[in-house]
Design a protein around this motif. Structure first.
Motif, PDB file in Angstrom:
ATOM      1  N   MET A   8      -6.253  -7.577   5.884  1.00 14.58           N
ATOM      2  CA  MET A   8      -7.005  -8.632   5.213  1.00 14.58           C
ATOM      3  C   MET A   8      -7.453  -9.744   6.162  1.00 14.58           C
ATOM      4  N   GLY A  37      -1.902  -5.062   3.034  1.00 10.71           N
ATOM      5  CA  GLY A  37      -2.886  -5.862   2.300  1.00 10.71           C
ATOM      6  C   GLY A  37      -3.003  -5.450   0.859  1.00 10.71           C
ATOM      7  N   GLN A  38      -4.096  -5.859   0.244  1.00  8.31           N
ATOM      8  CA  GLN A  38      -4.332  -5.597  -1.174  1.00  8.31           C
ATOM      9  C   GLN A  38      -4.884  -4.180  -1.331  1.00  8.31           C
ATOM     10  N   GLN A  39      -4.072  -3.320  -1.901  1.00  4.42           N
ATOM     11  CA  GLN A  39      -4.418  -1.908  -1.931  1.00  4.42           C
ATOM     12  C   GLN A  39      -5.697  -1.615  -2.716  1.00  4.42           C
ATOM     13  N   GLU A  40      -5.959  -2.415  -3.753  1.00  4.97           N
ATOM     14  CA  GLU A  40      -7.184  -2.164  -4.521  1.00  4.97           C
ATOM     15  C   GLU A  40      -8.434  -2.422  -3.692  1.00  4.97           C
ATOM     16  N   ARG A  41      -8.318  -3.219  -2.626  1.00  2.29           N
ATOM     17  CA  ARG A  41      -9.448  -3.481  -1.734  1.00  2.29           C
ATOM     18  C   ARG A  41      -9.453  -2.521  -0.537  1.00  2.29           C
ATOM     19  N   GLU A  58       1.738  -2.969   0.273  1.00  2.00           N
ATOM     20  CA  GLU A  58       1.076  -3.964  -0.558  1.00  2.00           C
ATOM     21  C   GLU A  58       1.434  -5.384  -0.124  1.00  2.00           C
ATOM     22  N   SER A  60      -0.078  -9.056  -1.684  1.00  4.88           N
ATOM     23  CA  SER A  60      -1.006  -9.536  -2.713  1.00  4.88           C
ATOM     24  C   SER A  60      -1.788 -10.769  -2.309  1.00  4.88           C
ATOM     25  N   GLU A  61      -1.339 -11.494  -1.261  1.00  5.80           N
ATOM     26  CA  GLU A  61      -1.980 -12.762  -0.909  1.00  5.80           C
ATOM     27  C   GLU A  61      -2.657 -12.685   0.458  1.00  5.80           C
ATOM     28  N   ASP A  78       3.879 -13.539   0.272  1.00  2.47           N
ATOM     29  CA  ASP A  78       3.347 -12.178   0.161  1.00  2.47           C
ATOM     30  C   ASP A  78       1.963 -12.059   0.804  1.00  2.47           C
ATOM     31  N   SER A  80      -0.661 -11.124   3.741  1.00  2.88           N
ATOM     32  CA  SER A  80      -0.681  -9.911   4.570  1.00  2.88           C
ATOM     33  C   SER A  80      -0.079 -10.135   5.956  1.00  2.88           C
TER      34      SER A  80
END
Length: 328
Positions: A8, A37-41, A58, A60-61, A78, A80
Motif C-alpha cells: 500500500m 495490505g488490503q487484500q480487496e485492493r 491482511e 486494513s490501514e 494495522d 501495512s
C-alpha cells in the motif's frame, strides 16, 4: 528467505508494487514474498493463479504521506508498514520493502525493531551514480542533525555496506565538507574529522560537493539535512541535463541525424543515472533489514529493491554491522 513488501506504500500503490513483486517472484522462485495490505485492493491485480511463492497478509490501514509518522504508527497498529515491520520483528520475514512514507517506515522500524547496540540513530544510505560507479551517501534524511559520534557511526555502517553489498574492497570513506583540508568546516565536521581519523576504517579525509560525482570517495558521510539536499540536487541536475540534451540534439534535422549515432551511449548513461536501477535505500542501524524506496517507485524499482533486500539477507548485514560497531 522471506521478504515482506508493503503493497500500500507509494504513489503508484498497489498496482506497481504488485507488478514489481510478481517480477521478483518469477525471477527468484525460491524467495518467499509476502504482500502486506488490503487484500480487496491487491487480489484484482492477479490474473489467474497466484504464484506459489507469493502470500498475502491482511493490513486494513494505510499511513498517508501527510500524516505525522510517529503518531500514525502508534495509532494505526494495522497499517501495512507497521504489519510488515512486525513480521520482521517476529521472525516471520527476513526483510521489509516499502515505497510509502519514509518517516512512517523509520518510526515503524525504530518502534518495532529497535536499534543495533552501539548505534544512537539510524541513517538512510543511498547509492548515488558517479563516474566511478555507484557510491554510498549517508545520511540522506533519517535525521536532519547529527553529533560527531553519530557521523562516525554512519561511516562505520556505510563502510560495511559498501564492502559487503557494493563489493568495494577497503572502501574509501570521506566526510562531506566545504574544503578538503583538515580543520575546514563547522564545529560538527571538525570534531567528526578527529573521530574518523582514529576509527577502524579507510578514512581519506574531507571531500567537497564537487568531488562526489567523480566518485572520489566510496562512502560519503554527512548529516541528514545536507545529505538530502545533495541527493535531490543531484537528481534535479541529472534530469535537467538530460532534458537539455534531448532538446538541443533534436532541434534541427542535422542534429537529429547526429543524435542517432549517440543514442546508444545516451541510453546507457540514462540507465546508469536511473534511481530505479538501484532499487531502494537501506535504513542502516535498526535491528532488522528495512529497505526504503522512492515514493514514485514503479515496477523496476520495486523489483530491484527486493534484490537489494536479498543481498542484505545473504551477507547477514545486521550481524556484520553488530560485529563492526564498538559497544562502548
Amino acid at each position: 528467505m522471506r521478504i515482506a513488501v508493503d503493497a500500500m506504500g507509494g504513489d503508484y500503490a498497489p498496482e506497481e508494487i504488485i507488478k514489481g513483486t510478481l517480477m521478483a517472484a518469477e525471477k527468484w522462485p525460491n524467495v518467499q514474498l509476502i504482500l502486506v495490505g488490503q487484500q480487496e485492493r491487491i487480489l484484482p491485480f492477479f490474473v489467474g493463479a497466484k504464484p506459489a511463492n507469493i502470500s498475502l497478509v491482511e493490513a486494513s490501514e494505510v499511513i498517508g504521506m501527510d500524516e505525522h509518522p510517529a503518531n500514525a504508527v502508534r495509532k494505526k497498529k494495522d497499517a501495512s508498514i507497521v504489519v510488515a515491520s512486525r513480521l520482521v520483528k517476529l521472525g516471520e520475514a527476513d526483510a521489509v520493502v516499502s515505497a510509502g512514507s519514509t518517516g512512517a517506515q523509520m518510526a515503524a522500524a525504530l518502534l518495532g525493531l529497535g536499534r543495533i547496540k552501539g548505534i544512537e540513530r539510524p541513517a538512510i544510505g543511498t547509492v548515488l551514480p558517479t563516474a566511478e560507479g555507484g557510491k554510498l551517501i549517508l545520511d540522506v534524511g533519517a535525521n536532519l542533525d547529527a553529533s560527531p559520534e553519530q557521523l562516525c557511526q554512519y561511516a562505520l555502517m556505510g563502510s560495511i555496506y559498501a564492502e559487503k553489498i557494493l563489493k568495494i574492497p577497503n572502501p574509501r570513506v570521506g566526510l562531506l565538507n566545504i574544503g578538503s583540508e583538515e580543520g575546514k568546516g563547522n564545529e560538527l565536521t571538525q570534531k567528526a574529522y578527529s573521530l574518523l581519523k582514529v576509527a577502524p576504517l579507510n578514512f581519506i579525509g574531507n571531500v567537497e560537493g564537487r568531488d562526489v560525482p567523480y566518485g572520489r570517495a566510496d562512502v560519503v558521510v554527512c548529516e541528514g539535512f545536507v545529505g538530502n539536499v545533495l541527493l535531490k540536487t543531484a537528481e534535479g541536475l541529472a534530469g535537467v541535463l538530460f532534458q537539455l540534451i534531448k532538446e538541443k540534439i533534436t532541434s534541427n534535422l542535422i542534429r537529429k541525424l547526429g543524435a542517432l549515432a549517440v543514442k546508444p551511449g545516451l541510453k546507457e548513461i540514462a540507465r546508469m543515472m536511473d534511481y530505479a536501477e538501484y532499487g531502494g535505500a537501506p535504513l542502516l542501524g535498526v535491528n532488522g533489514i528495512s529497505i526504503i524506496c522512492h515514493g514514485s517507485s514503479k515496477t523496476k524499482a520495486i523489483f530491484n529493491a527486493i534484490r537489494v533486500a536479498q543481498e542484505c539477507i545473504d551477507v547477514r548485514l545486521i550481524e556484520q554491522i553488530r560485529e563492526g560497531i564498538p559497544k562502548s
